[in-house]
Structure formats: structure tokens, C-alpha cells
Design a protein around this motif. Structure first.
Motif, PDB file in Angstrom:
ATOM      1  N   TYR A 177       0.855  -1.182   0.000  1.00 56.85           N
ATOM      2  CA  TYR A 177       0.000   0.000   0.000  1.00 56.85           C
ATOM      3  C   TYR A 177       0.895   1.237   0.000  1.00 56.85           C
ATOM      4  O   TYR A 177       1.946   1.236   0.641  1.00 56.85           O
ATOM      5  CB  TYR A 177      -0.876   0.044   1.258  1.00 56.85           C
ATOM      6  CG  TYR A 177      -1.945  -1.000   1.299  1.00 56.85           C
ATOM      7  CD1 TYR A 177      -3.230  -0.717   0.860  1.00 56.85           C
ATOM      8  CD2 TYR A 177      -1.685  -2.269   1.790  1.00 56.85           C
ATOM      9  CE1 TYR A 177      -4.232  -1.677   0.904  1.00 56.85           C
ATOM     10  CE2 TYR A 177      -2.673  -3.241   1.839  1.00 56.85           C
ATOM     11  CZ  TYR A 177      -3.940  -2.938   1.395  1.00 56.85           C
ATOM     12  OH  TYR A 177      -4.923  -3.886   1.437  1.00 56.85           O
ATOM     13  N   TYR A 232      -5.623   1.546   8.270  1.00 57.44           N
ATOM     14  CA  TYR A 232      -4.844   1.562   7.032  1.00 57.44           C
ATOM     15  C   TYR A 232      -3.468   0.942   7.299  1.00 57.44           C
ATOM     16  O   TYR A 232      -2.773   1.356   8.235  1.00 57.44           O
ATOM     17  CB  TYR A 232      -4.719   2.996   6.507  1.00 57.44           C
ATOM     18  CG  TYR A 232      -4.043   3.068   5.172  1.00 57.44           C
ATOM     19  CD1 TYR A 232      -4.717   2.675   4.019  1.00 57.44           C
ATOM     20  CD2 TYR A 232      -2.729   3.483   5.062  1.00 57.44           C
ATOM     21  CE1 TYR A 232      -4.089   2.709   2.783  1.00 57.44           C
ATOM     22  CE2 TYR A 232      -2.091   3.529   3.835  1.00 57.44           C
ATOM     23  CZ  TYR A 232      -2.773   3.143   2.702  1.00 57.44           C
ATOM     24  OH  TYR A 232      -2.147   3.165   1.480  1.00 57.44           O
ATOM     25  N   ALA A 237      -5.818   5.832  -1.360  1.00 55.07           N
ATOM     26  CA  ALA A 237      -4.770   4.946  -1.871  1.00 55.07           C
ATOM     27  C   ALA A 237      -5.180   4.328  -3.203  1.00 55.07           C
ATOM     28  O   ALA A 237      -4.361   4.232  -4.129  1.00 55.07           O
ATOM     29  CB  ALA A 237      -4.465   3.856  -0.851  1.00 55.07           C
TER      30      ALA A 237
END
Length: 189
Positions: free
Chosen positions: A30, A58, A130
Motif C-alpha cells: 500500500y 490503514y 490509496a
């Protein structure tokens, strides 16, 4: 965009909902998102702001809090979550802009953002950002925002996700709310 209710926002920022293992083990698949929160004597709001960031869950978050030397209990709140923070400090500074610059000096992410200590992110904000970041060559990502009161009741929904036009922005016709904006590190640099 999915609209949220005041009740959903209150529930999201009222208690820890994150998975500690996800936050502490960084997943480089990520993009790293660096969020800076400047704060000074905002204990009344600070924990809900922190929770709105951490509750994103996250997996590649770099969260930085720059406190201006608060004396209202803010430091105790920050310490409660310090193991999930990349960096924090509480010391006198020259105001919000100075605090932000101190925070961004520490930031190493692919994307930068700042969230004031009386604002909150909505659920899944960082995952949506993202996904956009990975899907195209964006320099700045921005979107809708809510204006909420100190009780997390929605006052107004701001629909601003329109194509950016510099002339409109410079003339005050168009604005980008800070709580709904993210940008590449290269833009900041």
C-alpha cells in the motif's frame, strides 16, 4: 459517494476500532500515507481526531502529531496512542504553519495530508485515497467533506469534487477543504 449519518460518524470516532497488528506492521504493498495533526490545547476534540485516523485501519500509515505545548490534557491523550504514532512532540512552536512544517519534515510517505485537531476522517478515507493514487497519476486528490459540530452532528455537506480550475481557486470561487485533501510528497517538496 456514500453519505454518512451523524450517528455513524459518532460511532466511528468514539472508541478504538482498529486492529493493532495492522497498524504496527507496515504493508509496503500500500502507498504510505503521512498524516500530520497540528494541535494546541485541543483536548476536547483531539482523541476523536486521533481515532478517526487510527480507525481507518490503514496498513501503511505514518501518523505524526505536533502539539504546541498544550496544558489542557492533550499530552495525556497523545501518550495513550503513542505506540501507533510515527512521531509526536509537545513543545512551544510559532503556530499552526510552523507545527505543520515540523511535522512534514518528519514525514516520509508517498502521500501527505494534514488533519486539524478538531476535524475527523470518515470511514475508509485512506483506502479510497490509496486506490485513487494507484489508479492514475494524480498529484492532488481531494473530495467531499462534512462540516460537523463539536458533538459530531452534521451541519453541512460540502460537495466540491469538481475539476480543479486555478483561476476559480485563486478568485475564491472554488476551495479545497483540508480535511478532504491529499497530495504527493513531490508536490510538497
Amino acid at each position: 459517494m456514500r453519505k454518512f449519518t451523524s450517528k455513524e460518524i459518532k460511532e466511528f470516532v468514539s472508541k478504538p476500532l482498529f486492529d493493532e497488528k495492522v497498524l504496527l506492521k507496515k504493508d509496503p504493498s500500500y502507498p504510505m500515507i503521512s498524516v500530520v495533526t497540528p494541535s494546541y490545547n485541543q483536548a476536547e476534540f483531539l482523541e476523536r481526531t486521533i481515532l478517526s485516523v487510527l480507525n481507518q485501519n490503514y496498513p501503511n500509515l505514518e501518523y505524526i502529531i505536533i502539539d504546541g505545548g498544550s496544558t489542557d490534557g492533550s499530552v495525556e491523550i497523545i501518550k495513550k496512542y503513542e505506540k501507533y504514532l510515527a512521531y509526536w512532540v509537545s513543545e512551544p512552536d510559532r503556530g499552526q504553519a510552523h507545527a505543520l512544517n515540523k511535522g512534514f519534515e518528519k514525514a516520509t510517505g508517498d502521500l501527505f495530508a494534514y488533519l486539524n485537531s478538531d476535524d475527523v476522517y470518515l470511514p475508509d478515507t485512506l483506502f479510497k485515497v490509496a486506490k485513487l493514487y494507484l489508479s492514475d497519476s494524480w498529484d492532488i486528490i481531494y473530495g467531499h467533506a462534512y462540516i460537523i459540530n463539536k458533538f459530531d452532528d452534521i451541519i453541512k455537506w460540502i460537495a466540491i469534487a469538481l475539476p480543479f480550475k486555478l483561476e476559480e481557486y485563486l478568485n475564491g470561487v472554488f476551495s479545497i477543504p483540508q480535511q478532504g485533501s491529499f497530495w504527493k510528497r513531490s508536490v510538497f517538496e
